[in-house]
Design a protein around this motif. Structure first.
Motif, mmCIF file in Angstrom:
data_model
loop_
_atom_site.group_PDB
_atom_site.id
_atom_site.type_symbol
_atom_site.label_atom_id
_atom_site.label_comp_id
_atom_site.label_asym_id
_atom_site.label_seq_id
_atom_site.Cartn_x
_atom_site.Cartn_y
_atom_site.Cartn_z
ATOM 1 N N PHE A 131 2.018 4.081 -5.859
ATOM 2 C CA PHE A 131 2.414 3.798 -7.247
ATOM 3 C C PHE A 131 1.190 3.556 -8.101
ATOM 4 O O PHE A 131 0.288 2.812 -7.709
ATOM 5 C CB PHE A 131 3.279 2.538 -7.321
ATOM 6 C CG PHE A 131 4.636 2.739 -6.735
ATOM 7 C CD1 PHE A 131 5.119 3.990 -6.432
ATOM 8 C CD2 PHE A 131 5.448 1.645 -6.489
ATOM 9 C CE1 PHE A 131 6.377 4.160 -5.895
ATOM 10 C CE2 PHE A 131 6.702 1.808 -5.948
ATOM 11 C CZ PHE A 131 7.170 3.047 -5.658
ATOM 12 N N MET B 3 0.813 -1.213 0.000
ATOM 13 C CA MET B 3 0.000 0.000 0.000
ATOM 14 C C MET B 3 0.846 1.261 0.000
ATOM 15 O O MET B 3 0.542 2.253 -0.624
ATOM 16 C CB MET B 3 -0.877 -0.002 1.256
ATOM 17 C CG MET B 3 -1.789 1.194 1.332
ATOM 18 S SD MET B 3 -2.940 0.953 2.688
ATOM 19 C CE MET B 3 -3.602 2.592 2.805
ATOM 20 N N ASN B 4 1.922 1.215 0.700
ATOM 21 C CA ASN B 4 2.789 2.375 0.802
ATOM 22 C C ASN B 4 3.802 2.398 -0.342
ATOM 23 O O ASN B 4 4.277 1.367 -0.763
ATOM 24 C CB ASN B 4 3.526 2.309 2.137
ATOM 25 C CG ASN B 4 3.760 3.687 2.664
ATOM 26 O OD1 ASN B 4 3.918 4.608 1.881
ATOM 27 N ND2 ASN B 4 3.753 3.841 3.958
ATOM 28 N N GLY B 5 4.085 3.588 -0.824
ATOM 29 C CA GLY B 5 4.936 3.678 -1.998
ATOM 30 C C GLY B 5 6.421 3.730 -1.700
ATOM 31 O O GLY B 5 6.859 3.451 -0.595
ATOM 32 N N GLY B 6 7.176 4.079 -2.691
ATOM 33 C CA GLY B 6 8.618 4.228 -2.542
ATOM 34 C C GLY B 6 9.270 2.912 -2.190
ATOM 35 O O GLY B 6 8.726 1.830 -2.433
ATOM 36 N N GLU B 7 10.415 2.992 -1.630
ATOM 37 C CA GLU B 7 11.109 1.780 -1.255
ATOM 38 C C GLU B 7 10.980 1.521 0.235
ATOM 39 O O GLU B 7 11.736 0.776 0.825
ATOM 40 C CB GLU B 7 12.579 1.882 -1.668
ATOM 41 C CG GLU B 7 12.719 1.842 -3.176
ATOM 42 C CD GLU B 7 14.160 2.012 -3.590
ATOM 43 O OE1 GLU B 7 14.775 1.027 -3.982
ATOM 44 O OE2 GLU B 7 14.665 3.135 -3.489
ATOM 45 N N THR B 8 10.051 2.199 0.861
ATOM 46 C CA THR B 8 9.860 1.978 2.288
ATOM 47 C C THR B 8 8.827 0.893 2.474
ATOM 48 O O THR B 8 8.165 0.463 1.547
ATOM 49 C CB THR B 8 9.313 3.244 2.955
ATOM 50 O OG1 THR B 8 8.122 3.618 2.272
ATOM 51 C CG2 THR B 8 10.307 4.348 2.903
ATOM 52 N N ALA C 172 4.040 8.340 1.641
ATOM 53 C CA ALA C 172 4.727 8.085 0.367
ATOM 54 C C ALA C 172 3.706 8.055 -0.747
ATOM 55 O O ALA C 172 2.513 7.896 -0.510
ATOM 56 C CB ALA C 172 5.494 6.768 0.439
ATOM 57 N N LYS C 173 4.201 8.222 -1.962
ATOM 58 C CA LYS C 173 3.267 8.276 -3.092
ATOM 59 C C LYS C 173 2.811 6.866 -3.460
ATOM 60 O O LYS C 173 3.611 5.932 -3.503
ATOM 61 C CB LYS C 173 3.949 8.942 -4.291
ATOM 62 C CG LYS C 173 2.998 9.267 -5.431
ATOM 63 C CD LYS C 173 3.577 10.359 -6.329
ATOM 64 C CE LYS C 173 2.548 10.952 -7.266
ATOM 65 N NZ LYS C 173 1.782 9.993 -8.058
#
Lengths: 689, 689
Positions: free
Chosen positions: B56, A1-6, B53-54
């Protein structure tokens, strides 16, 4: 659900030890990584430096000791301990002084080291004092230039040299982050061939030479910043032709009358040979300077120059005799300001800095000043400046401008930022005899002539001085019939202009001539008075305004002797002087008895020097001038100094301080007061209602 | 034998424990005296801030993530650990981080705190995102102004607010000496009513409000210095009418075309109501700025203003998107420069400073920049600036000048130092219709007229445009018989002047008019050519030079249509254009076919804008112009930018870069080249040998 690389699972990173970027398992570093350990600040201090002292020859010297007093270094050491910067409960100069500062042992400098700067003769002479008897010591003291000797002087004086060297070495070798050398006797007046000004050996100069010699790879350039209130003639001389040392001194000069009082301390002494451009004297034309002036000088000159020089080491020749409370320096630099200056200099040379004590004679002042510097050295921010509202003195702003102009020949940071026009100006002025340049003032006078002749039918009044332009004196057409005449004597009017921020040139299309005399002339014309308008040109090639002052005097005398005396109907004259030209009026009033017709004198002096009336004809002229004149000066005219309620002497006329600065501003402010005064003198005041 | 109050017996003081000043036996202080313990630097960091975070929506976003990337704060934390400023081997955000920095726990800000700056509607909206589904979040993201949302955004965004508050509190309460808040999402674009520019809540503004409210005695004034490359519209808006906050922002503006792209970021937005004078926008008109520009702005504006403001706390809105390597900012600030700026700001507010992260999108750049700032905070001196020889860009020097001028209304430090003439200038210009002021340019033109008519018997050539002065066009007496004519079209010549350092006025007596066209005219007269001299006045009241450009165009067309076309003998013409006036020549050459007689065109452009020839008559005119012209520009003309070997397009003519700057300098440099070119075109070159 959360973006980026986190990832959004709390603590995932911690538990799994996954590097969030590479997503690989973290291998904890073998050991704590190279841990950053801040270095301490070095400190030089040694009680033996106190043995050099003046031999008493009278009880008077006991109660009023010589200012270069052995207690100076003790008091600094003591205040450092009292404030916890060092630990030394008995103040005896122990070796382990705590966590913040590191003791740097002081040693005697070797003869070899001293000879790097001084002549053999000088060293031999100082050495010889150690074997002199009391008589001889007193004699040597007397014949020297402000120095004294006792039999410990030689040994004592080798210690500050050694201390300065060791302080610099410790910084350069990275054993301390910076260093403070609390040493005496001071050094910066000691020239290669001679002691002077309480100084026997040139401590800082010898240390600088030593570092350049022994660390040729790591230290190629040193900035010596000398904020002692006296010019460091010794240090300057040691490096005057050396481009490896940039010597910058801020000191009182007073036209060369302040110690050491030679032209070497002048602002235009910029080095010679290879060293040209590596000497910078920032001179205070007046006493009483303080934080505002030092901050201004640092921001405008010292810091940009320092950054461009890129020194590998900064040595501060830190006299504290510009400090508030020092009766020799008579200036008002606060401890915070010493802190700010140190803080700024810390931004050079990656913080590699050694602070070496020079002068400073108020024991309390030097202690709190040195404490403020030491705090910066250990890493504290500076205290706030107590007064930020005071402006630098006008004389100082002008001087800083002069220094910038002369240094802009050598330093790109000034050249580009203050315009080419700055440094090439004199050259261009000299070219002004050349064909394509012509002086602006004649163009402006011609514009005045056109205005006055077109609008009011003025014409030229011939003057019997061939070198003056024909348009110097104009008069209204009714001049010969008038019984009341206003005589306006002025400099070429000023220009308000936008200066090109890059070139430093003036764009004429966006500039205006502010002809303040015009209001006065119109007022007089409206009242049908006769009007004489006199423009006093200045000499382009002269630095000072003597030319225009003398011209004004000659023109006014000439006007009186050839015209005014013979005008048949005139019985009331008022003079209006504007700028330097006003001196012509004062001169005339003292040299001729004009009282039968001159009823009022109004002078708008602005920032120009006040001129006293010298009563050559009759003693009572002074009193008469005071009663019949108004002399308006700038708010910040030098005459007023720092005093709120200064009462000018009568010979200057009735001098009034305006609420503003600048000729056009003060004329606007006081126009009504001036014209009322004239009408009053003419006894026409009721007419004006 | 020894004088003063010292004694010459070595070690006496130590053994007897006698105070050398009071001569009393020393009682060792009971305990170590108050020992000075330097405080640590605070650090805010919390992994939870990475959860915003964004979302995707495409593979593309995975490989090229949104610039406001959660890794931003991690990378800063990591570099601090790698360099030993903190101890956290697993980089997990532990509490005990070593001797140099103190962890300040991050908490969520309360609604009450947020509402001090933001509206209830705004807070409710951000809160609502935590309950949105993916669809709704994407929709909210799309409809916002450069912001994104996920379901953690609300919780995450309350953390940097809480972090900023706690960092400031720790400083104000003296628990740390200063603090670094490594937080995200950033805050300075978030306006009271709306999120924007990656910012949800206005972190710094809320923290500042909080401190002012809760520490009313100890913190009355806060300086917020925003060096993010974007204007902090949110912060500015929060305090635009507040005199307790001085907001200073350095940012790109680009005529309002750079984000956020509103007029609020313009340099003339100085606050309103009580807050007037407490807002300062320092705007970069161009990209690519770096250390030279930032240091110049700091020394000329930020530091004097900051000192005069006397803040109790400094908050740096520290975006690192002006850093070298950031592709969004496209500027070149080095890590050392960030260090220098921090070091300078440390001298305010007794070092009470909180640094709060804003933007900055190159992960390497923000890491090394933040490290450099952190080192200063713990007490290290800044590194040397890598390049101190580059000058600030001319456009920036001009802009700084404008900012100084506008701020000098409010700040004494600028008013006194840059002259009254600065801030009252526009007022005076507006008064120039008033009687006592008149434009300088007409005085100067009259001087030219006198010179040319006296020396060379020039006379006026009537022009059919009534609003232009009669002296616009002059011609030599042989003009109707000449077959060869030189036509000189120029701006009013420039003035080299000494500017009064205090008043900012120009002293005409020491100023000269540098009439560069005169050399050219003399050269032509000597060769017995006919000469036409055209002076193009500018409009005093206009900011830009459109007036003179249009005037030049009209005058030249008029001259061609009414005179040149009908001159019976003329078969060779050379134009010489100087300054803005040159555009008239280019205009004429594109609008009339002059090729039968015009043989050469020389333009001295200086720093004025290059004008392209627009070939209305015939396509081949462009090629012809390129072959028959020389266009000389300043060395540092904006056209050349940073490129060494730029090749100008042909429509500008043959543009050459001079080795110097300034009209008079480049005319001197290229005079021979220009006249040889003319002779060559006239096929008279051999004559000149």
């Amino acid at each position: 659900m959360n973006g980026g690389e986190t990832t959004s699972n709390n603590d995932t990173i911690k538990k799994r030890k996954i590097d969030p970027e590479s997503r690989q398992i973290i291998v904890p570093p073998r050991d704590a990584q190279i841990h950053y350990t801040p270095l301490k600040t070095g400190l030089c201090y040694d009680v033996r430096m106190r043995y050099h002292a003046k031999i008493f020859t009278s009880y008077f010297e006991y109660i009023d000791p010589h200012p270069e007093d052995p207690r100076r270094i003790y008091r600094i050491y003591k205040i450092l301990a009292e404030n916890g910067l060092i630990k030394d409960p008995t103040l005896s100069g122990i070796d382990d002084i705590g966590d913040l500062m590191l003791k740097i042992p002081v040693r005697e400098a070797t003869s070899e080291e001293i000879l790097e700067v001084h002549s053999k003769e000088h060293l031999d002479f100082i050495e010889s004092t150690s074997k002199m008897n009391r008589e001889q010591l007193l004699k040597a003291t007397e014949s020297g230039d402000s120095v004294y000797f006792n039999s410990d002087s030689y040994a004592s004086a080798k210690l500050p040299v050694g201390g300065a060297i060791e302080a610099c070495k410790a910084v350069v070798e990275g054993r301390v982050k910076n260093a403070l050398a609390v040493v005496r006797p001071p050094g910066h007046h000691a020239e290669p061939e001679a002691a002077g000004g309480f100084c026997l050996f040139s401590n800082v100069a010898i240390a600088a030479k030593n570092i350049l010699k022994n660390y040729p790879e790591s230290v190629r350039k040193i900035l010596i910043l000398d904020w002692d209130i006296h010019h460091g003639n010794g240090t300057q001389k040691a490096f005057y032709d050396d481009d490896r040392i940039l010597y910058v001194s801020l000191h009182r000069f007073k036209m060369g009358k302040y110690y050491p009082g030679t032209i070497h301390g002048r602002y235009d002494q910029t080095g010679e040979g290879k060293g040209e451009g590596f000497n910078c004297n920032i001179t205070w034309p007046v006493g009483g300077v303080g934080d505002a002036e030092y901050m201004w000088a640092f921001e405008q000159i010292v810091m940009p120059m320092g950054r461009e020089f890129q020194p590998d080491l900064v040595i501060i020749s830190a006299g504290f005799d510009a400090a508030d409370g020092d009766t020799i320096g008579q200036c008002h630099v606060t401890p915070s300001c010493y802190g700010h200056m140190t803080h700024m200099l810390k931004s050079l040379a990656r913080g590699n800095m050694a602070v070496v004590l020079e002068g400073g004679y108020n024991l309390d002042s030097i202690a709190i000043s040195a404490l403020s510097v030491a705090k910066i050295l250990i890493g504290e921010p500076p205290d706030e400046l107590p007064d930020v509202t005071r402006d630098p003195k006008p004389e100082v702003i002008e001087m800083i401008d002069k220094v910038l102009r002369i240094q802009s020949k050598y330093w790109k940071c000034f050249k580009s930022k203050f315009g080419n026009a700055g440094c090439d100006f004199q050259e261009q002025i000299n070219n002004s005899i050349a064909t394509k340049n012509f002086p602006l003032q004649s163009a402006i006078r011609q514009q005045q002539v056109r205005n006055l002749s077109k609008e009011f039918n003025f014409s030229e009044l011939p003057i019997y001085k061939s070198e003056l332009p024909e348009d110097t004196i104009l008069c209204s057409s009714n001049i010969y019939e008038s019984n009341t005449i206003i005589i306006c004597v002025h400099d070429t009017p000023e220009i308000w202009a936008k200066r090109d921020a890059i070139q430093g040139t003036i764009d004429p299309s966006s500039s205006i001539i502010v002809d303040s005399s015009l209001d006065m002339i119109k007022w007089a014309i409206e009242r049908k008075y006769g009007v004489i308008d006199i423009n006093i040109p200045q000499n382009l090639l002269e630095q000072e305004n003597y030319y225009s002052i003398i011209t004004a005097q000659e023109v006014l005398i000439n006007l009186w002797d050839n015209y005014l005396k013979y005008f048949p109907n005139v019985n009331k004259i008022a003079f209006v002087g504007i700028g330097d030209a006003y001196s012509g009026i004062v001169h005339l009033l003292g040299h001729r008895d004009t009282r039968s017709v001159v009823k009022a004198v109004i002078n708008f002096v602005g920032q120009k020097q006040l001129k006293p009336l010298v009563p050559l004809v009759d003693e009572s002229l002074g009193e008469w001038y005071f009663k019949n004149s108004l002399v308006f000066s700038n708010k910040n005219h030098i005459y007023w100094g720092d005093k709120e309620n200064k009462k000018p002497r009568k010979k200057y006329g009735r001098v009034l301080r305006c609420d503003t600065d600048g000729i056009s501003n003060i004329m606007e402010e006081r126009f009504e007061e001036a014209t009322d005064f004239i009408l009053d003198s003419f006894e026409e005041w009721s007419d004006s209602e």
